[in-house]
Scaffold this motif. Structure first.
Motif, PDB file in Angstrom:
ATOM      1  N   LYS A 269     -26.624 -28.422 -19.903  1.00 56.03           N
ATOM      2  CA  LYS A 269     -25.932 -27.275 -19.313  1.00 56.03           C
ATOM      3  C   LYS A 269     -26.667 -25.970 -19.563  1.00 56.03           C
ATOM      4  O   LYS A 269     -26.459 -24.982 -18.850  1.00 56.03           O
TER       5      LYS A 269
ATOM      6  N   HIS B 101     -20.285 -25.629  -6.326  1.00 54.05           N
ATOM      7  CA  HIS B 101     -20.188 -27.002  -5.816  1.00 54.05           C
ATOM      8  C   HIS B 101     -18.740 -27.471  -5.824  1.00 54.05           C
ATOM      9  O   HIS B 101     -18.239 -28.007  -4.835  1.00 54.05           O
TER      10      HIS B 101
ATOM     11  N   LYS C 233     -30.045 -19.085 -13.517  1.00 56.96           N
ATOM     12  CA  LYS C 233     -29.759 -18.382 -12.271  1.00 56.96           C
ATOM     13  C   LYS C 233     -29.690 -16.861 -12.367  1.00 56.96           C
ATOM     14  O   LYS C 233     -30.353 -16.160 -11.593  1.00 56.96           O
TER      15      LYS C 233
ATOM     16  N   TYR D  89     -30.714 -33.512 -17.453  1.00 61.50           N
ATOM     17  CA  TYR D  89     -29.976 -32.259 -17.340  1.00 61.50           C
ATOM     18  C   TYR D  89     -29.235 -31.895 -18.631  1.00 61.50           C
ATOM     19  O   TYR D  89     -28.627 -32.737 -19.276  1.00 61.50           O
TER      20      TYR D  89
ATOM     21  N   MET E 255     -29.307 -25.319 -18.608  1.00 63.14           N
ATOM     22  CA  MET E 255     -30.052 -25.018 -17.378  1.00 63.14           C
ATOM     23  C   MET E 255     -29.256 -24.176 -16.392  1.00 63.14           C
ATOM     24  O   MET E 255     -29.827 -23.612 -15.462  1.00 63.14           O
ATOM     25  N   GLN E 256     -27.955 -24.085 -16.621  1.00 68.83           N
ATOM     26  CA  GLN E 256     -27.157 -23.185 -15.781  1.00 68.83           C
ATOM     27  C   GLN E 256     -27.596 -21.727 -15.996  1.00 68.83           C
ATOM     28  O   GLN E 256     -27.339 -20.864 -15.153  1.00 68.83           O
TER      29      GLN E 256
ATOM     30  N   ARG F  92     -23.708 -33.317  -9.323  1.00 67.19           N
ATOM     31  CA  ARG F  92     -23.990 -31.883  -9.279  1.00 67.19           C
ATOM     32  C   ARG F  92     -25.392 -31.594  -9.798  1.00 67.19           C
ATOM     33  O   ARG F  92     -25.953 -30.540  -9.536  1.00 67.19           O
ATOM     34  N   ASN F  93     -25.953 -32.551 -10.549  1.00 66.34           N
ATOM     35  CA  ASN F  93     -27.283 -32.292 -11.109  1.00 66.34           C
ATOM     36  C   ASN F  93     -28.359 -32.236 -10.020  1.00 66.34           C
ATOM     37  O   ASN F  93     -29.202 -31.340 -10.017  1.00 66.34           O
TER      38      ASN F  93
ATOM     39  N   ASP G 135     -17.916 -23.920 -10.603  1.00 60.98           N
ATOM     40  CA  ASP G 135     -19.129 -23.496  -9.896  1.00 60.98           C
ATOM     41  C   ASP G 135     -18.965 -23.609  -8.386  1.00 60.98           C
ATOM     42  O   ASP G 135     -17.923 -24.023  -7.888  1.00 60.98           O
TER      43      ASP G 135
ATOM     44  N   SER H  55     -19.721 -20.760 -13.728  1.00 59.62           N
ATOM     45  CA  SER H  55     -20.883 -20.070 -13.148  1.00 59.62           C
ATOM     46  C   SER H  55     -20.570 -19.506 -11.759  1.00 59.62           C
ATOM     47  O   SER H  55     -21.432 -18.932 -11.115  1.00 59.62           O
TER      48      SER H  55
ATOM     49  N   VAL I 136     -27.349 -29.105  -7.584  1.00 61.10           N
ATOM     50  CA  VAL I 136     -27.736 -27.739  -7.975  1.00 61.10           C
ATOM     51  C   VAL I 136     -29.245 -27.560  -7.889  1.00 61.10           C
ATOM     52  O   VAL I 136     -29.742 -26.494  -7.497  1.00 61.10           O
TER      53      VAL I 136
ATOM     54  N   ASP J 271     -23.097 -18.150  -9.111  1.00 63.73           N
ATOM     55  CA  ASP J 271     -23.720 -19.149  -8.225  1.00 63.73           C
ATOM     56  C   ASP J 271     -23.059 -19.232  -6.851  1.00 63.73           C
ATOM     57  O   ASP J 271     -23.518 -19.984  -5.988  1.00 63.73           O
TER      58      ASP J 271
END
Ligand code: ARG
Length: 461
Positions: free
Chosen positions: A320, A86, A326, A318, A322-323, A110-111, A84, A24, A114, A28
């Motif tokens: 993925k 992060h 953005k 979470y 959900m990525q 990371r959850n 990503d 991402s 982000v 991101d």
């Protein structure tokens, strides 16, 4: 080679297709400032709580500041293999300060990272969106004051209905944009809670202080449930809903500009700055910016529907999927900003043709309601009956090919003998708009007062 950030249990590295679908960083990286802000708050808290040695915390904080400078100078090399923003930042931190960089991710995932970054980014973006929307209101209110008494046709069903003023029409949009800003403000207030410290999903055994990181990041407090903190994206959905509604308002105004600038309407002229030509037809003046404001509304609405569709089937916590929150959001909020700025420029520049609008306002028997109202007021007819009598008068005018005010008294008295020539006072468009003095009505005095009140309110913000 296995992934250097999480590859401990992997013998092989990722397939190229996995890397391509998983990464991402191309989008991101926009979070870099929010990501660093969040990490700074986190590391300071870890040190204060005695979870991290002071020396490590200092090195991490310094490294993060250096990375911010590198990114802003364009010197940072983003890597897709590091997925990503992060992991890109954390990996660079390790290059800069060595193994103590690995302590930054204590009591964090990371959850929650982000979720924190995205909330901070949306919050910042709501603030900048609010400014451009206020700018649009200012342009509309100014033009409205200048045209508080400029008469135009008001429409229902896009058929001439009753005369209104151009200022009144523009102030309608000031009100809509005001509610748009209110919706963004509501979304901002609700999103302003910190997910940081929810960790992967269950919280952490380290003695962290979530209230402190929340305060350091300007949140009103920590989110109360760690599962909710990492799995909810309603804050984006709500913001996108506000954006979709705001874009829809811009789109309606854009559609009106497109109509008004046609030679057939001829109500307004857009400046050259906001008009394009045709490469084949030399006479053309096309309102491309207005058309694009209207057209781009589709992608703002699309972003909302897209993310609702992503979220609707996701179990907690979470995933993925959900990525995918953005790119559409970035695009939608960028688009709304651009459309608002373009609309502001068009409104500042556009000049109505008062003569053409007034002529159109008087056409198509637009003062028939005033005539019916006169019958109610002066002859005490019930409104329904007055409506019927007026309908017959309009029919007669139409068969004689006359406007209402061109009918003679005897034309009128053939239909209702008690009519006197006082009725001619209400048949002109000026008298029509001047009479609409009810609260919120189109009378020029009302409109001027409202436009001034808006100007003052906006200047005082
Ligand atoms: N790039 C990810 C996103 O945007 C960050 C969170 C990743 N978390 C994870 N467990 N893989 O959602």
């Amino acid at each position: 080679m296995s992934n250097k950030m999480w590859g401990g249990r992997f013998a092989e590295g990722p397939d190229a297709a996995l890397e391509a679908i998983n990464a991402s960083i191309d989008f991101d990286q926009r979070f870099y400032a929010q990501d660093i802000r969040g990490s700074q708050a986190h590391v300071a808290m870890l040190a204060r709580q005695g979870i991290l040695p002071e020396a490590d915390a200092r090195a991490i904080a310094k490294g993060l500041s250096d990375i911010l400078v590198e990114i802003e100078a364009g010197d940072f090399k983003f890597s897709r293999a590091l997925e990503d923003i992060h992991l890109n930042i954390e990996s660079r931190l390790a290059e800069l300060i060595g193994p103590s960089a690995g302590r930054l991710h204590t009591a964090r995932s990371r959850n929650d990272q982000v979720a924190t970054d995205f909330r901070l980014w949306v919050r910042d973006t709501i603030d900048s969106t609010d400014k451009v929307l206020a700018g649009l209101q200012t342009a509309l209110a100014k033009k409205a004051l200048a045209h508080a008494g400029t008469i135009m046709p008001g429409f229902t069903h896009l058929q001439s209905a009753q005369p209104v003023t151009f200022g009144h029409h523009l102030l309608a949009y000031v009100e809509m944009v005001s509610r748009d800003r209110g919706r963004f403000a509501d979304a901002r207030a609700r999103l302003n809670e910190s997910p940081l410290g929810a960790a992967a999903l269950a919280g952490t055994g380290f003695p962290i202080d979530r209230h402190a990181t929340a305060a350091a990041l300007g949140f009103s407090g920590p989110m109360r449930n760690s599962l909710d903190a990492v799995s909810s994206r309603d804050f984006v959905l709500e913001t996108l809903s506000a954006a979709a509604i705001a874009a829809t308002h811009l789109s309606r105004l854009a559609e009106e500009i497109v109509l008004w600038t046609t030679p057939q309407f001829g109500f307004v002229r857009l400046s050259d700055r906001f008009t394009t030509g045709s490469s084949i037809m030399p006479q053309k003046r096309n309102p491309d910016a207005a058309e694009l404001v209207r057209g781009k509304t589709g992608r703002v609405i699309g972003a909302l529907i897209g993310l609702l569709t992503v979220m609707k089937g996701l179990p907690l916590a979470y995933s993925k999927d959900m990525q995918e929150d953005k790119e559409g959001s970035f695009d939608a909020l960028d688009t709304l900003r651009l459309c608002t700025i373009a609309m502001t420029g068009m409104i500042e520049d556009l000049e109505p043709d008062a003569v053409a609008m007034k002529k159109a306002a008087g056409a198509a028997y637009a003062t028939a309601t005033d005539l019916a109202d006169w019958l109610v007021r002066e002859l005490k007819l019930p409104f329904r009956e007055a409506h019927h009598v007026t309908g017959r008068i309009v029919g007669k005018a139409s068969s004689l090919g006359k406007a209402l005010e061109e009918l003679t008294l005897s034309d009128l008295q053939e239909i209702e003998p008690r009519i006197t020539d006082a009725i001619f006072n209400v048949l002109g468009v000026e008298r029509s708009v001047e009479s609409r003095t009810s609260f919120g009505g189109t009378a020029p005095a009302n409109v001027a007062r409202e436009a001034e009140a808006w100007q003052k309110r906006l200047a005082d913000e």
